[in-house]
Design an enzyme around this catalytic site. Structure first.
Site, PDB file in Angstrom:
ATOM      1  N   ARG A   1       0.992  -1.184   0.105  1.00 42.28           N
ATOM      2  CA  ARG A   1       0.193  -0.061  -0.244  1.00 42.28           C
ATOM      3  C   ARG A   1       0.839   0.896   0.407  1.00 42.28           C
ATOM      4  O   ARG A   1       0.657   1.968  -0.850  1.00 42.28           O
ATOM      5  CB  ARG A   1      -0.730  -0.028   1.337  1.00 42.28           C
TER       6      ARG A   1
ATOM      7  N   HIS B   1       0.564   4.521  -3.011  1.00 43.80           N
ATOM      8  CA  HIS B   1       0.510   5.901  -2.413  1.00 43.80           C
ATOM      9  C   HIS B   1       1.734   6.702  -2.157  1.00 43.80           C
ATOM     10  O   HIS B   1       1.619   7.668  -2.606  1.00 43.80           O
ATOM     11  CB  HIS B   1      -0.164   5.738  -0.767  1.00 43.80           C
TER      12      HIS B   1
ATOM     13  N   VAL C   1       0.859  10.150  -5.527  1.00 46.34           N
ATOM     14  CA  VAL C   1       1.233  11.474  -5.083  1.00 46.34           C
ATOM     15  C   VAL C   1       2.361  11.708  -5.844  1.00 46.34           C
ATOM     16  O   VAL C   1       3.372  11.733  -5.277  1.00 46.34           O
ATOM     17  CB  VAL C   1       1.023  11.738  -3.944  1.00 46.34           C
TER      18      VAL C   1
ATOM     19  N   GLY D   1       3.830  11.022  -8.661  1.00 52.38           N
ATOM     20  CA  GLY D   1       4.318  10.079  -8.802  1.00 52.38           C
ATOM     21  C   GLY D   1       5.933   8.976  -7.879  1.00 52.38           C
ATOM     22  O   GLY D   1       5.724   9.175  -6.970  1.00 52.38           O
TER      23      GLY D   1
ATOM     24  N   ASN E   1      -4.523   9.183   4.241  1.00 54.33           N
ATOM     25  CA  ASN E   1      -2.153   8.103   5.558  1.00 54.33           C
ATOM     26  C   ASN E   1      -2.504   7.970   6.324  1.00 54.33           C
ATOM     27  O   ASN E   1      -1.654   7.136   7.398  1.00 54.33           O
ATOM     28  CB  ASN E   1      -0.814   9.059   5.046  1.00 54.33           C
TER      29      ASN E   1
HETATM   30  C1  HEM Z   1      -8.948   1.556  -6.184  1.00 56.47           C
HETATM   31  C2  HEM Z   1      -9.282   2.149  -5.238  1.00 56.47           C
HETATM   32  C3  HEM Z   1      -8.869   1.633  -4.040  1.00 56.47           C
HETATM   33  C4  HEM Z   1      -9.473   2.161  -2.461  1.00 56.47           C
HETATM   34  C5  HEM Z   1     -10.569   3.179  -1.963  1.00 56.47           C
HETATM   35  C6  HEM Z   1      -8.563   1.673  -1.273  1.00 56.47           C
HETATM   36  C7  HEM Z   1      -8.943   1.948  -0.319  1.00 56.47           C
HETATM   37  C8  HEM Z   1      -8.173   0.935   0.728  1.00 56.47           C
HETATM   38  C9  HEM Z   1      -8.444   1.449   2.266  1.00 56.47           C
HETATM   39  C10 HEM Z   1     -10.023   2.120   2.556  1.00 56.47           C
HETATM   40  C11 HEM Z   1      -7.708   0.973   3.068  1.00 56.47           C
HETATM   41  C12 HEM Z   1      -8.073   0.105   4.191  1.00 56.47           C
HETATM   42  C13 HEM Z   1      -7.012   1.843   5.433  1.00 56.47           C
HETATM   43  C14 HEM Z   1      -6.935   1.628   6.585  1.00 56.47           C
HETATM   44  O1  HEM Z   1      -8.791   1.739   7.207  1.00 56.47           O
HETATM   45  O2  HEM Z   1      -6.555   2.259   7.396  1.00 56.47           O
HETATM   46  C15 HEM Z   1      -6.935  -0.097   2.225  1.00 56.47           C
HETATM   47  C16 HEM Z   1      -5.996  -0.874   2.496  1.00 56.47           C
HETATM   48  C17 HEM Z   1      -5.366  -1.387   1.972  1.00 56.47           C
HETATM   49  N1  HEM Z   1      -4.728  -1.172  -0.208  1.00 56.47           N
HETATM   50 FE1  HEM Z   1      -5.803   0.062  -0.627  1.00 56.47          FE
HETATM   51  N2  HEM Z   1      -7.670   0.773  -2.302  1.00 56.47           N
HETATM   52  C18 HEM Z   1      -7.420   1.225  -2.853  1.00 56.47           C
HETATM   53  C19 HEM Z   1      -6.510   0.421  -4.527  1.00 56.47           C
HETATM   54  C20 HEM Z   1      -5.309  -0.165  -3.539  1.00 56.47           C
HETATM   55  C21 HEM Z   1      -4.429  -0.513  -4.461  1.00 56.47           C
HETATM   56  C22 HEM Z   1      -4.600  -0.100  -5.977  1.00 56.47           C
HETATM   57  C23 HEM Z   1      -3.292  -1.459  -3.796  1.00 56.47           C
HETATM   58  C24 HEM Z   1      -2.078  -2.095  -3.854  1.00 56.47           C
HETATM   59  C25 HEM Z   1      -2.312  -2.352  -4.966  1.00 56.47           C
HETATM   60  C26 HEM Z   1      -4.223  -1.435  -2.692  1.00 56.47           C
HETATM   61  C27 HEM Z   1      -3.864  -1.699  -1.629  1.00 56.47           C
HETATM   62  C28 HEM Z   1      -3.719  -1.568  -0.244  1.00 56.47           C
HETATM   63  C29 HEM Z   1      -3.191  -3.144   0.990  1.00 56.47           C
HETATM   64  C30 HEM Z   1      -2.115  -3.746   0.472  1.00 56.47           C
HETATM   65  C31 HEM Z   1      -4.052  -2.478   1.904  1.00 56.47           C
HETATM   66  C32 HEM Z   1      -4.284  -3.182   3.485  1.00 56.47           C
HETATM   67  C33 HEM Z   1      -2.939  -2.145   3.794  1.00 56.47           C
HETATM   68  C34 HEM Z   1      -2.453  -2.378   5.256  1.00 56.47           C
HETATM   69  O3  HEM Z   1      -3.196  -3.989   6.178  1.00 56.47           O
HETATM   70  O4  HEM Z   1      -1.641  -2.681   6.545  1.00 56.47           O
HETATM   71  N3  HEM Z   1      -5.293  -0.728  -2.979  1.00 56.47           N
HETATM   72  N4  HEM Z   1      -7.051   0.050   1.193  1.00 56.47           N
END
Ligand code: HEM
Ligand SMILES: *[C@@H]1O[C@H](CO)[C@@H](O)[C@H](O)[C@H]1NC(C)=O
Ligand SMILES: *[C@@H]1O[C@H](CO)[C@@H](O)[C@H](O)[C@H]1NC(C)=O
Ligand SMILES: *[C@@H]1O[C@H](CO)[C@@H](O)[C@H](O)[C@H]1NC(C)=O
Ligand SMILES: *[C@@H]1O[C@H](CO)[C@@H](O)[C@H](O)[C@H]1NC(C)=O
Ligand SMILES: *[C@@H]1O[C@H](CO)[C@@H](O)[C@H](O)[C@H]1NC(C)=O
Ligand SMILES: *[C@@H]1O[C@H](CO)[C@@H](O)[C@H](O)[C@H]1NC(C)=O
Ligand SMILES: *[C@@H]1O[C@H](CO)[C@@H](O)[C@H](O)[C@H]1NC(C)=O
Length: 326
Positions: A61, A65, A69, A71, A93
């Site tokens: 993630r 992120h 932002v 690049g 973040n």
């Molecule tokens: C498509 C739009 C996306 C949205 C709206 C989104 C949103 C989110 C949200 C809300 C969380 C939980 C954060 C929290 O509760 O603190 C999350 C976690 C995560 N996201 Fe996304 N995300 C998106 C795309 C992606 C992409 C492109 C990737 C990577 C290829 C990704 C990888 C992850 C991972 C691995 C987590 C878990 C992180 C952890 O456990 O520390 N996400 N995302």
């Protein structure tokens, strides 16, 4: 100096620039200057995950992120300074992105082996690849030669990163503005095969989705019950954690897509991939053909890893990923 010798210097200069991979990324970029790089990064990611499984997700993630932002130039790694506000405090973040210590530890080891040679943005890109493959996902080769930015932009982090409360159309528009497309939205959302979300990021689906006290009618009944047991209808549970892939949360596989097919996506932005015929058809394919998902994931990650990169003489090679060089 004669005319021919200055022409000669110009040609030599051009050749040197080309061999340094000027202006573009190159799979062999550090082969002579830091031959052990990929081993050092992989070992660092491996030991982090061995201690805490979730860090694989957190590192993946962090790379996403970073890239969305300004690049992939390591701006998310910068702490706040007198010159700029850090991206770490932007709303997508704050109290959410994690894994910075892992990148610091890897950078320290890389600096020992090859001082001032490898950028933090390349280290993060490699680390994200290793995180996925060590979690059981695909492996792909990463072109290198990114350089580190010298500033961060908190506003851009607030506006450019997708939010789980946005519509699929808005999320897709954000991907398109980065040079990605609707397919990349589906494929890369598969990153949610690992890791966790805090209750507040999807709680509106559990209690008052329609303003009349009802849950999201699409959400699977038994999942709803189990989510409500972790995320109660009161603020003190807002930061409790729920796996994004309730089936196999620490294994990178295609069960994220199987979940979407049977109405068990956690975030509204996940489940909404089933609301559009085009994206739903792709979700259905990935739910059936894990190999197709793995292959496409590597392709889309490479595209994402190339967003807005700095190369050649732009940017710098940071000594410490948290601060711009003096
Ligand atoms: C498509 C739009 C996306 C949205 C709206 C989104 C949103 C989110 C949200 C809300 C969380 C939980 C954060 C929290 O509760 O603190 C999350 C976690 C995560 N996201 Fe996304 N995300 C998106 C795309 C992606 C992409 C492109 C990737 C990577 C290829 C990704 C990888 C992850 C991972 C691995 C987590 C878990 C992180 C952890 O456990 O520390 N996400 N995302
Ligand atoms: C690479 O690592 C090996 C041990 O794994 C070590 O013997 C060698 O000296 C290292 N090479 C460089 C250039 O650091
Ligand atoms: C292992 O993880 C724990 C938290 O889960 C952390 O406090 C500790 O510093 C980590 N140890 C190492 C060696 O990274
Ligand atoms: C930061 O990002 C915002 C939103 O993209 C942009 O308007 C602004 O010009 C950027 N600031 C700097 C200093 O680049
Ligand atoms: C989508 O973006 C538009 C324009 O920025 C905004 O007005 C609208 O509220 C957004 N929709 C959602 C669901 O986020
Ligand atoms: C949905 O799919 C997941 C993963 O395949 C499975 O564990 C779960 O039992 C399924 N739920 C329903 C309601 O079919
Ligand atoms: C989407 O699929 C539904 C049935 O699954 C169908 O009724 C609808 O016409 C389709 N929409 C488009 C734009 O293809
Ligand atoms: C799904 O996979 C089949 C091949 O198995 C392919 O023909 C079809 O175009 C795919 N659909 C989408 C939306 O990618």
């Amino acid at each position: 100096m004669g005319r021919s010798s200055s022409a000669f210097s110009a040609v030599l200069c051009l050749l040197l620039l080309l061999s340094a991979g000027y202006g573009q990324l190159d799979y062999k970029f550090y082969d002579t200057t830091c031959p052990n790089l990929t081993k050092i990064v992989r070992r660092g990611v491996w030991s982090a995950i061995a201690n805490e499984t979730r860090l694989a997700a957190s590192i993946l993630r962090l790379h996403f992120h970073d890239c969305f932002v300004n690049g992939c130039e390591g701006s998310i790694l910068l702490d706040e300074s007198i010159d700029f506000k850090g991206e770490k405090n932007a709303s997508p973040n704050r109290n959410s992105v994690r894994g910075f210590e892992v990148i610091d530890a890897i950078k320290a080891n890389v600096e020992k082996a090859c001082p001032s040679t490898v950028s933090c943005s390349d280290i993060l890109t490699l680390a994200a690849r290793d995180a996925v493959s060590l979690a059981g996902g695909p492996f792909w080769f990463v072109p290198l030669g990114r350089r580190d930015g010298v500033t961060a932009n908190e506003t851009a982090a607030n506006t450019d990163l997708p939010s789980p409360f946005e519509s699929l159309g808005n999320i897709t528009a954000k991907f398109i503005s980065k040079g990605l497309d609707s397919k990349d939205v589906v494929v890369l959302s598969g990153g949610h095969s690992i890791g966790f979300a805090q209750c507040f990021t999807f709680k509106s689906r559990l209690f008052n989705f329609d303003g009349a006290g009802n849950p999201d009618p699409i959400l699977d009944e038994s999942l709803l019950t189990s989510l409500r047991s972790v995320c109660q209808n009161q603020d003190d549970s807002n930061s409790n954690l729920v796996p994004l892939d309730s089936a196999t949360s620490s294994k990178f596989d295609n069960s994220y897509f199987k979940n979407l097919v049977n109405s068990s996506g956690i975030l509204l932005s996940d489940q909404t991939l089933m609301s559009d015929n085009k994206t739903a058809a792709l979700v259905l394919n990935y739910s059936k053909y894990p190999f197709m998902f793995f292959k496409d994931f590597g392709v889309s990650m490479t595209k994402m890893g190339n967003i807005g990169v700095l190369t050649g003489v732009d940017g710098e090679i940071r000594k410490n990923c948290r601060v711009v060089n003096k």
